[in-house]
Design a protein around this motif. Structure first.
Motif, PDB file in Angstrom:
ATOM      1  N   PHE A 101      24.262   0.715  86.824  1.00  0.00           N
ATOM      2  CA  PHE A 101      25.678   0.977  86.555  1.00  0.00           C
ATOM      3  C   PHE A 101      25.855   1.515  85.135  1.00  0.00           C
ATOM      4  O   PHE A 101      26.636   2.451  84.926  1.00  0.00           O
ATOM      5  N   GLU A 102      25.154   0.933  84.181  1.00  0.00           N
ATOM      6  CA  GLU A 102      25.264   1.405  82.796  1.00  0.00           C
ATOM      7  C   GLU A 102      24.803   2.857  82.668  1.00  0.00           C
ATOM      8  O   GLU A 102      25.418   3.639  81.942  1.00  0.00           O
ATOM      9  N   ARG A 103      23.742   3.232  83.387  1.00  0.00           N
ATOM     10  CA  ARG A 103      23.289   4.633  83.369  1.00  0.00           C
ATOM     11  C   ARG A 103      24.368   5.540  83.958  1.00  0.00           C
ATOM     12  O   ARG A 103      24.662   6.606  83.425  1.00  0.00           O
ATOM     13  N   MET A 104      24.967   5.090  85.061  1.00  0.00           N
ATOM     14  CA  MET A 104      26.034   5.870  85.687  1.00  0.00           C
ATOM     15  C   MET A 104      27.213   5.999  84.725  1.00  0.00           C
ATOM     16  O   MET A 104      27.790   7.078  84.579  1.00  0.00           O
ATOM     17  N   HIS A 151      28.582   9.635  83.336  1.00  0.00           N
ATOM     18  CA  HIS A 151      29.818  10.179  83.903  1.00  0.00           C
ATOM     19  C   HIS A 151      31.092   9.795  83.155  1.00  0.00           C
ATOM     20  O   HIS A 151      32.182  10.216  83.556  1.00  0.00           O
ATOM     21  N   HIS A 152      30.975   9.006  82.099  1.00  0.00           N
ATOM     22  CA  HIS A 152      32.175   8.588  81.367  1.00  0.00           C
ATOM     23  C   HIS A 152      32.970   9.793  80.862  1.00  0.00           C
ATOM     24  O   HIS A 152      34.196   9.844  81.010  1.00  0.00           O
ATOM     25  N   ARG A 181      37.787  13.196  80.957  1.00  0.00           N
ATOM     26  CA  ARG A 181      38.469  14.503  81.025  1.00  0.00           C
ATOM     27  C   ARG A 181      39.392  14.582  82.237  1.00  0.00           C
ATOM     28  O   ARG A 181      40.506  15.110  82.151  1.00  0.00           O
ATOM     29  N   TYR A 182      38.940  14.052  83.368  1.00  0.00           N
ATOM     30  CA  TYR A 182      39.749  14.049  84.587  1.00  0.00           C
ATOM     31  C   TYR A 182      41.059  13.290  84.353  1.00  0.00           C
ATOM     32  O   TYR A 182      42.138  13.768  84.676  1.00  0.00           O
ATOM     33  N   VAL A 183      40.942  12.112  83.783  1.00  0.00           N
ATOM     34  CA  VAL A 183      42.122  11.274  83.543  1.00  0.00           C
ATOM     35  C   VAL A 183      43.025  11.914  82.492  1.00  0.00           C
ATOM     36  O   VAL A 183      44.253  11.903  82.621  1.00  0.00           O
ATOM     37  N   ASP A 198      43.029   3.199  78.819  1.00  0.00           N
ATOM     38  CA  ASP A 198      43.284   2.107  79.765  1.00  0.00           C
ATOM     39  C   ASP A 198      42.952   2.523  81.192  1.00  0.00           C
ATOM     40  O   ASP A 198      42.359   1.749  81.949  1.00  0.00           O
ATOM     41  N   VAL A 199      43.357   3.728  81.577  1.00  0.00           N
ATOM     42  CA  VAL A 199      43.106   4.201  82.941  1.00  0.00           C
ATOM     43  C   VAL A 199      41.603   4.388  83.165  1.00  0.00           C
ATOM     44  O   VAL A 199      41.077   4.011  84.216  1.00  0.00           O
ATOM     45  N   VAL A 200      40.908   4.937  82.194  1.00  0.00           N
ATOM     46  CA  VAL A 200      39.454   5.106  82.317  1.00  0.00           C
ATOM     47  C   VAL A 200      38.783   3.735  82.408  1.00  0.00           C
ATOM     48  O   VAL A 200      37.899   3.509  83.251  1.00  0.00           O
ATOM     49  N   GLY A 201      39.192   2.814  81.579  1.00  0.00           N
ATOM     50  CA  GLY A 201      38.637   1.464  81.632  1.00  0.00           C
ATOM     51  C   GLY A 201      38.871   0.804  82.976  1.00  0.00           C
ATOM     52  O   GLY A 201      37.963   0.178  83.541  1.00  0.00           O
ATOM     53  N   GLU A 202      40.078   0.941  83.502  1.00  0.00           N
ATOM     54  CA  GLU A 202      40.399   0.385  84.819  1.00  0.00           C
ATOM     55  C   GLU A 202      39.550   1.050  85.898  1.00  0.00           C
ATOM     56  O   GLU A 202      39.090   0.383  86.833  1.00  0.00           O
ATOM     57  N   THR A 203      39.323   2.350  85.763  1.00  0.00           N
ATOM     58  CA  THR A 203      38.493   3.068  86.734  1.00  0.00           C
ATOM     59  C   THR A 203      37.089   2.483  86.781  1.00  0.00           C
ATOM     60  O   THR A 203      36.552   2.204  87.862  1.00  0.00           O
ATOM     61  N   PHE A 204      36.494   2.266  85.635  1.00  0.00           N
ATOM     62  CA  PHE A 204      35.142   1.726  85.614  1.00  0.00           C
ATOM     63  C   PHE A 204      35.111   0.246  85.998  1.00  0.00           C
ATOM     64  O   PHE A 204      34.108  -0.229  86.543  1.00  0.00           O
TER      65      PHE A 204
END
Length: 179
Positions: free
Chosen positions: A8-11, A15-16, A21-23, A34-40
């Motif tokens: 998971f850490e490699r992923m 891809h972070h 950028r998407y968010v 916050d949204v990126v954190g929630e996504t992960f």
């Protein structure tokens, strides 16, 4: 899950930036982290569901998290508009007296009574929903709510009388102090 952590850490590292950028293209800048954190966080919880390429899967999660964020933002904006349209609350001593009396009356109720009233008045539930929260039938909840309201009215009358008497006593003290 602990053996999946390195994968998971490699992923995450791989891809972070793409998820960020998407968010960033979809929500306001202050909410991006916050949204990126929630996504992960969602991705971590559902990591065992990953089948195939992680980036499309992550962007699908990010899409749903963005949608939830935008719906919440719209609800907050609607609430602000509704509150702005309401008449301004009085800041007089009478308003403070009423607010204090309501809080005192609520505090004096039994927990069961207070919960029944707050589920309806503050949480906006209807009787059916509140009954489900409390684990009782709709009829039983209606009776509980009726009794709780009656007790609240009695407590409010007592609290209002007590606060009014206290205020009169204070005003009398102030009058005696004046030259």
């Amino acid at each position: 899950m602990t053996r999946e952590r390195p994968a998971f850490e490699r992923m995450f590292r791989a891809h972070h930036a793409a998820v960020y950028r998407y968010v960033l293209r979809r929500v306001e800048r202050p909410a991006v982290d916050d949204v990126v954190g929630e996504t992960f966080l969602v991705a971590w919880r559902r990591y065992e569901e990953l089948a195939g390429e992680p980036l499309p899967w992550l962007l699908g999660i990010a899409r749903r998290v963005c949608a939830n964020h935008l719906r919440g933002r719209a609800r907050r904006a609607a609430l602000r508009a509704r509150l702005a349209a309401e008449p301004a609350r009085a800041t007089t001593a009478d308003a403070r007296l009423v607010d204090g009396a309501v809080l005192a009356a609520l505090a004096s109720l039994r927990d069961e009574d207070r919960e029944a009233i707050l589920l309806i008045a503050w949480d906006g539930l209807d009787n059916r929903q509140a009954a489900k929260v409390l684990g009782c039938g709709v009829g039983a909840f209606a009776v509980r709510l009726h009794r709780a309201r009656r007790r609240l009215v009695r407590a409010l009358d007592a609290a209002t009388s007590e606060q009014a008497l206290t205020n009169v006593e204070r005003e009398g003290e102030v009058a005696h102090e004046l030259p």
